[in-house]
Every structure is written in C-alpha cells, then in structure tokens.
Design an enzyme around this catalytic site. Structure first.
Site, PDB file in Angstrom:
ATOM      1  N   LYS A   1      16.269  33.293 -24.852  1.00  0.00           N
ATOM      2  CA  LYS A   1      15.858  33.226 -23.440  1.00  0.00           C
ATOM      3  C   LYS A   1      14.626  34.111 -23.264  1.00  0.00           C
ATOM      4  CE  LYS A   1      16.079  35.547 -19.776  1.00  0.00           C
ATOM      5  NZ  LYS A   1      14.775  35.285 -19.149  1.00  0.00           N
TER       6      LYS A   1
ATOM      7  N   GLY B   1      13.597  45.114 -23.141  1.00  0.00           N
ATOM      8  CA  GLY B   1      13.190  45.140 -21.738  1.00  0.00           C
ATOM      9  C   GLY B   1      13.385  46.540 -21.185  1.00  0.00           C
ATOM     10  N   SER B   2      13.598  46.623 -19.888  1.00  0.00           N
ATOM     11  CA  SER B   2      13.657  47.945 -19.261  1.00  0.00           C
ATOM     12  C   SER B   2      14.993  48.634 -19.546  1.00  0.00           C
ATOM     13  CB  SER B   2      13.475  47.806 -17.755  1.00  0.00           C
ATOM     14  OG  SER B   2      14.625  47.198 -17.199  1.00  0.00           O
TER      15      SER B   2
ATOM     16  N   GLU C   1      16.431  47.447 -26.965  1.00  0.00           N
ATOM     17  CA  GLU C   1      15.129  48.063 -27.224  1.00  0.00           C
ATOM     18  C   GLU C   1      14.468  48.208 -25.862  1.00  0.00           C
ATOM     19  OE1 GLU C   1      13.709  49.330 -29.825  1.00  0.00           O
ATOM     20  OE2 GLU C   1      12.111  49.703 -28.372  1.00  0.00           O
TER      21      GLU C   1
ATOM     22  N   CYS D   1       5.750  48.893 -24.776  1.00  0.00           N
ATOM     23  CA  CYS D   1       6.769  49.962 -24.783  1.00  0.00           C
ATOM     24  C   CYS D   1       6.222  51.156 -25.515  1.00  0.00           C
ATOM     25  CB  CYS D   1       8.040  49.570 -25.504  1.00  0.00           C
ATOM     26  SG  CYS D   1       8.469  47.894 -25.493  1.00  0.00           S
TER      27      CYS D   1
ATOM     28  N   GLU E   1       8.412  55.550 -16.970  1.00  0.00           N
ATOM     29  CA  GLU E   1       7.593  54.504 -17.583  1.00  0.00           C
ATOM     30  C   GLU E   1       6.885  53.715 -16.485  1.00  0.00           C
ATOM     31  OE1 GLU E   1       9.525  51.113 -19.652  1.00  0.00           O
ATOM     32  OE2 GLU E   1       8.116  51.555 -21.268  1.00  0.00           O
TER      33      GLU E   1
END
Ligand code: UN1
Length: 496
Positions: free
Chosen positions: A177, A230-231, A252, A286, A387
């Site tokens: 996805k 992702g976050s 991650e 990232c 971030e």
C-alpha cells in the site's frame, strides 16, 4: 486536452479498479493543476481481496527454490535499468524532487533488487555440532507469510523496493500500500515485477489511504508481518494494532538528524554536507540534517557560508536541470513547514535566511518554500527537537565535542548523525557515542547504501532494520532443526 490516464490496483495478477469504483487524483506538487493520473481509492474490501490473493500464492512461492525466485528479481532489475529515466521523470512529476534525486531513487531500487536477488543463493543458516553423538543440528530461514507493506511518498520507489525485494527472496508474498501522494512510482515498480515474471498473487498493489487500506491490512488476521515507514505517531498506532495478533512489525519512523562541525573541520566540505543534508529532497528525508551543531570557534564563519549557499539555491520544478530544490509534497506538508517557521520565531531563534512560502510567478501553482536557516537555536526549542520534514535547518552553537554529542543525542529520535573533523580521535568518539543507527564521518547524514542495515534507535524504530543482511532477519524467521541418527532416544541436557 490530453486525457488523464486511469490506473488500477494489482490483485492476484489482475489489474482491477477499487471494488467501490472510487478514485483519487495524482497531482504534481510543482504545479497542482496538473493531474498526472487517476488511481483507485480502495477500501477494506480491496485490502481483503489482496490479502486473500497473497495467501493463495504463498505455498507455491515459498516452495519455489530461492535461487529461482531470485532469477525473477534479476530480470526485474534489468527492466528497472531500462526504464530508469522514464520512471525518474514520472517520479519528479508526482513527488517534486529534482531529477538527479529521482534517478537516485530508481537506482536505489535497482541496487536493492540486485542485492536481494544475490541473496537467493545466500540465505545462510548455521550448521553446528550437536551436544549429543550421532545428531545433526542446523538452522534455516523460513518465510513469515503474507506481508503488508506500507510505504511513504519521499522515496516512492526505493522504499517499496527495500521491503518488497527482501520479502520476496525470503519466500513471502506481499500486499503493497503506497502513499496516496506517489502512486505512480509504486505502480512502475509493480509493473516491472509483473514483467519480470513474478507469479500472480505474489505481489499485490492496493492504492488508498492509511485508514481505508492500511488499517484493514494491519488488522487482517492473515497478514503475518507489517513493515511500515512513516511518522512516529502513525508507527505508534501500527505497533498497537499489531500487538494483539502477535504480528511481526517492522517500523521505520522519524528522525531529527544532526551534523556536528568541529573547529578543525574542512569548512567547505561541512557546508556542502549541511546544504545537501538539509535541503536535498526539500528536507523531506527521514535522514535529513535538520540540525547542525557548530563549534564556537568556527560558528560565525560556518553560518555565513551556510546561509549564503542556502540563499543561492534555485527553487523550482524538479524537471528543470537548473533547479536545486523542488516543492514540498502537498499543502499540508507546506503548512507544517510554515507553522514551524512561526514556532522558531516565537521561540526566539534567529532567522538568517528564508522563512517564507513562495507563491508568485512560477511558484503560484506549487508548494514551494524558501530554504530556511535558523541560527543561535537553543537545543530545547521545538524546532531543534521535532521532525519538520521540510527545508528548515537549525544551527546550534557548542563549546566542545562532549557538549555536541550531548546535544546531538538530546532528542527522541536516533536515525542518522555525522561529524566533520580532521581529528581521528574526535571522529571515533562521536562514532561510539552518538546513539543513532547510522553515522557518517566527513559526509552528510543522508546517503545510505542498500547493502548496510538502515534504521534507527529510540523512537525512530522498534529494533528492526531494513536493507543489508538485516532485512533478511526482518522478513524471515528461524527454524532450528535437529536430526537424530543414533537410532535411540537421546535426551538433551540429561544424557551425558
Ligand atoms: C528516507 O529518508 O526515508 O540515506 C530514506 C538516504 C537514502 C534513503 C533515505 N538513501 O538518505
């Protein structure tokens, strides 16, 4: 008017629309009037179908010899090489980063595909002596099952390849996805897999949102592993959802990466690294260098040179070869950048360049923002802690290596860090003491290669790594095998 191409999901070897027929547009962040394609906006039913296809395909795929699975991957690598330029251009259009970088993204997918293809003949286990006579002991890797792979928009082909390729070579089947902002690059990868000869159902692709497709995948009882990039906030939800079913989950997530510039650094080199790490990919990695900690003795000089270079960066459409930095991915991301600039100003950081959204002339229809540098940043400020995922860099003064390391480690994340120094002792101390999964000496925080583990400590990850040999550990589990050929009952730990 040019008609807009319509794309489908890939489920069980068929290209099919979402069950509901719903769709979603893919737009160019440099020029959001431009609709690049229309993709399915799938739902739980599509996720279910894809998982069912992946489960059906599992036995024949897991039983295919790994070197044969790998041969398919080698063919996929060749296809990606042949179409590299086309895929890079399409990626720049949907994601915004400059062509040199999208070529790099496709190249990273090629590298990972070849690397994992090589692993088809190298999934080593251990053969060890048994403690009992006439008994043989070894361990081997087993696939985990149907995997759900949820990938971000910033590396739209590389990151899917980091997950798909090791999953496949280990004998798993997958449902991918991809992020809604960058569907085309995922589609290009899956088309290459199809063309390379991956059998139906082994790789499935479902377009849609996190809540409508991602969550159903995560919750599906037949999905045995989730790999998510992702976050940290979303990763937290993924982890919670995976726990009740004891699902493997590889996460991650965020970073607040740091470059340390010591007083003996080659300053030009350090400035090059800070520019590339801070503003490459518009800061949307990232691994982006969003903090630079600079020794007091060279602070002013570094800051002058850094700000001067940041001001000179040419912003625009990434297809234009003279452009250094493209747009943010979407309006929301750009608003986050604007919000952090406001936070930095409110916190009392000194804005030395940038700070504004660009909206005139060629920028009017895109999500552009000036490269932004804050100086004299207190490490406790939010701009130095959180971030941002945009072109905003905080420059923080320090007195010595110890304080640089302390400030560097003083965030919740632990992905990547770097030191610029000519002193081998400083380099080795920072290498040992920076609590990050990736560390660079005299190079920026970005630029990981596929054959080394990728991932981070603390809230960046959950202890797993992707890429390198570590990816095999993520996408397989061990079976220990004992073969007793003594012909009698032998009791481990009891018979001597
Ligand atoms: C990411 O930012 O999500 O090391 C991945 C790098 C790239 C990968 C970045 N090779 O910056």
């Amino acid at each position: 008017m040019k008609s807009v191409p319509l794309f489908n999901n890939y489920i069980g070897g068929e290209w099919v629309p979402a069950a509901s027929g719903a769709t979603c547009e893919n737009r160019n962040p440099a020029c959001y009037d431009q609709v690049l394609g229309v993709f399915p906006r799938s739902g739980p039913e599509d996720a279910d179908r894809a998982v069912a296809a992946a489960v059906r395909a599992l036995d024949s795929w897991r039983l295919a010899p790994a070197p044969k699975r790998a041969e398919i991957l080698f063919r996929v690598g060749e296809i990606l090489i042949r179409q590299k330029e086309e895929f890079a251009r399409q990626m720049t259009q949907e994601m915004g980063k400059v062509l040199a970088e999208t070529r790099g993204d496709v190249q990273e997918a090629i590298d990972m595909t070849y690397y994992m293809a090589g692993e088809g003949r190298r999934q080593f286990g251990q053969t060890v002596p048994s403690e009992l006579p006439n008994k043989f002991a070894m361990s081997l890797r087993m696939p985990i099952g149907a995997c759900g792979l949820i990938t971000p928009w910033n590396f739209p082909m590389a990151i899917p390849s980091w997950k798909v390729m090791p999953a496949l070579v280990c004998g798993n089947t997958v449902v991918l996805k991809p992020a809604t902002d960058t569907p085309h690059s995922a589609l290009n990868l899956v088309k290459a897999l199809e063309k390379g000869g991956v059998p139906p159902g082994v790789v499935n692709l479902v377009f849609g949102t996190g809540s409508e497709v991602g969550l159903p995948l995560i919750r599906h009882k037949d999905v045995r592993l989730i790999s998510f990039t992702g976050s940290t906030a979303v990763g937290n939800t993924v982890a919670r959802e995976c726990v009740p079913g004891f699902k493997h989950h590889h996460l991650e997530m965020g970073g607040k990466n740091v470059i340390i510039v010591m007083d003996d650094a080659k300053l030009d080199l350090a400035v090059d690294g800070a520019i590339w790490g801070g503003f490459g990919t518009t800061g949307q990695r990232c691994t982006a260098a969003s903090r630079v900690i600079v020794h007091g003795k060279v602070y002013n000089e570094f800051l002058d040179r850094f700000a001067c270079r940041a001001r000179a960066l040419r912003i625009g459409n990434g297809l234009d070869a003279s452009v250094d930095m493209g747009p943010s991915i979407n309006e929301n991301q750009l608003r986050t950048v604007e919000e952090y600039v406001r936070i930095g100003l409110d916190e009392g950081a000194r804005l030395v360049c940038g700070g504004r959204r660009l909206s005139d002339g060629e920028y009017a229809r895109g999500f552009f923002h000036e490269p932004t540098v804050f100086a004299d940043v207190d490490p406790r400020m939010r701009i130095a802690q959180e971030e941002i995922f945009g072109p905003v860099v905080s420059v923080i003064p320090c007195d010595d290596l110890d304080s640089a390391i302390e400030i560097g480690n003083g965030v919740v994340y632990g992905l990547s860090s770097a030191i610029y120094t000519q002193d081998v002792n400083s380099a080795f101390r920072a290498m040992r003491d920076m609590n990050t999964g990736i560390f660079y000496v005299n190079a920026s925080t970005i630029g990981a290669e596929v054959h080394l583990p990728f991932g981070g400590t603390k809230q960046t990850g959950n202890g797993h790594r992707e890429a390198g040999q570590a990816a095999l550990d993520t996408f397989s589990e061990w079976k220990s095998i004992y073969i007793d050929y003594s012909g009698k009952l032998q009791r481990a730990q009891i018979d001597t």
